[in-house]
Design a protein around this motif. Structure first.
Motif: not given
Length: 468
Positions: A173-180, A188-192, A196-205
């Motif tokens: 769910g990430r939006t990017t600018t540019g190419k390559g 980021v979108t809502d799903s993104g 990201a929140t779930a990944a941060a919680i997992e790394r913290r755990r």
């Protein structure tokens, strides 16, 4: 070759248990995303964007391998990705070197397996070439015309850049600018955001929680910030800090020798000179590979003899490049101090007198200190040896004395056995070696009474006469 469906169950520490439902249902998940063209594996032509953090690279690798995009991807591919992620901190751009031999030894694989799974990561869009490796001497390229045989040989390594494929950005769910390679994440979108929140919680755990060394004292009536002011005391501070209470020091052991501490002496270096030395040491550290990663203050202190002699950072770097350092020293500052002292003593490095400290040697006893003829250290050593070995030696002497007495009593009780009879040829001389049988018979007749040996020899002579 592994089946594509088997890769969806590949798990390593930190990998998600399964793909999210909103990602698994996307139509572009099963589109061909492999980079088959070798020209697109270069950093200037890749469609993937740059990654600088190791956990982002590992997350992208877990997603691409777990999604089953490549039929050859598996647990070994993720192990190689973890090794690459551990090397990303050496470069601010996320570049990582590939040494096939070192990586094969680390993963206990063959060189061909390392190259094969590196190709799998490139085709998944996770790696891009920054520089191709070759057998060309990198030291000759670095030093140019100043290269000598003392610089040695070092092959040009393959440099990869950690990148993230576009399919992973869309899945997260990430939006990017540019190419390559130069593309940037701009939102980021809502799903993104949920990912990201779930990944941060997992790394913290997964990170170990720091434990408090001292428990919290809840017996005080109030916190120190609201304590009433105390009257000032007139007791002098006895060598301790103003906020620390004096501590009782343990008494030294009487059996252990106490070495005299070396007194601290001023270095006669001002703050401005120290700051200048640290800036010069920083420049040397950037241009000398085996000094990188060590404490800058210790490195500047080790280079003080050269800096005090008026050397610049370029001259110091040129001098250090002449040293044949085949492997990274464990402590660069200690190695520099010892090597500068050694080269100054042997004449390979010319510095003014007094800049290098003499080698510290243990104190030698002169024999006239204390009440012992060899000094207190020798007396302590002898006392320790006596306490350790003398009881055993006394027991051995007592046992040997008992054995000797038993052997002497046994010899006195036994009958003496007569020794071998003395030869009857008393007149035998070196000049009488070649004798006839008659001469031997006459010599035997002139000798004393025949013994058993004489009788045996007479029989031999008679037998010889009969044979003749």
């Amino acid at each position: 070759m592994q089946h594509a469906g088997a890769c969806r169950h590949t798990q390593l520490p930190g990998a998600p248990d399964r793909l999210p439902s909103e990602i698994a249902g996307t139509p572009w998940l099963h589109e061909p995303v492999l980079v088959q063209d070798a020209a697109d594996h270069e950093v200037t032509a890749t469609a993937s964007r740059r990654l600088r953090r190791a956990h982002d690279f590992l997350a992208a690798a877990h997603f691409m391998v777990g999604s089953g995009f490549h039929p050859d991807a598996g647990p070994t591919t993720l192990r190689l990705a973890a090794v690459f992620a551990a090397r990303m901190h050496r470069s601010k751009d996320g570049h990582l070197p590939l040494s096939a031999d070192a990586t094969a030894r680390q993963l206990r694989l063959s060189r061909r397996a390392v190259y094969r799974h590196a190709r799998v990561l490139r085709e998944l869009g996770l790696l891009a070439y920054v520089e191709h490796g070759s057998k060309r001497n990198a030291m000759r390229t670095r030093h140019g015309d100043a290269w000598t045989r003392e610089h040695g040989y070092r092959g040009t390594a393959t440099i990869f850049a950690a990148v993230a494929p576009p399919v992973w950005d869309r899945a997260m769910g990430r939006t990017t600018t540019g190419k390559g390679y130069t593309a940037r994440v701009t939102g980021v979108t809502d799903s993104g955001r949920r990912h990201a929140t779930a990944a941060a919680i997992e790394r913290r755990r997964q990170q170990p929680s720091p434990q408090r060394r001292t428990p919290v004292d809840n017996t005080r009536p109030c916190t120190p910030s609201v304590m009433p002011p105390q009257p000032p005391t007139t007791e002098p501070v006895r060598g301790e800090g103003k906020d620390s209470a004096p501590r009782e020091r343990a008494m030294p052991s009487p059996t252990r020798l106490q070495r005299p501490k070396r007194p601290k002496r001023p270095t006669d270096w001002t703050a401005h000179q120290t700051a200048h030395a640290m800036s010069q040491a920083r420049s040397v550290q950037l241009h000398t590979w085996w000094t990188q990663g060590f404490c800058l203050r210790q490195l500047a202190y080790a280079l003080r003899p050269l800096l005090a002699a008026g050397w610049t950072a370029q001259e110091i770097t040129r001098e250090l490049s002449r040293w044949t350092v085949r492997q990274r020293p464990r402590h660069a500052a200690a190695y520099l101090t010892a090597e500068i002292r050694r080269r100054t003593r042997t004449g390979h490095l010319h510095l003014p007198d007094g800049l290098t400290a003499p080698r510290r040697r243990p104190p030698v006893s002169t024999g006239d200190e204390g009440d012992t003829p060899h000094g207190p250290r020798y007396a302590a050593m002898q006392a320790r040896k006596a306490a350790t070995y003398r009881p055993a030696a006394a027991r051995a002497r007592t046992h040997l004395a008992d054995v000797r007495r038993q052997l002497a009593a046994r010899r006195a009780a036994d009958v003496l056995i007569p020794g071998p009879a003395r030869s009857a040829l008393a007149d035998a001389r070196p000049e009488n070696v070649l004798l006839t049988c008659a001469e031997i018979t006459r010599l035997l007749e002139r000798t004393s009474a025949p013994t058993q040996e004489v009788a045996r020899r007479q029989k031999l002579v008679a037998k010889a006469e009969r044979l003749r």
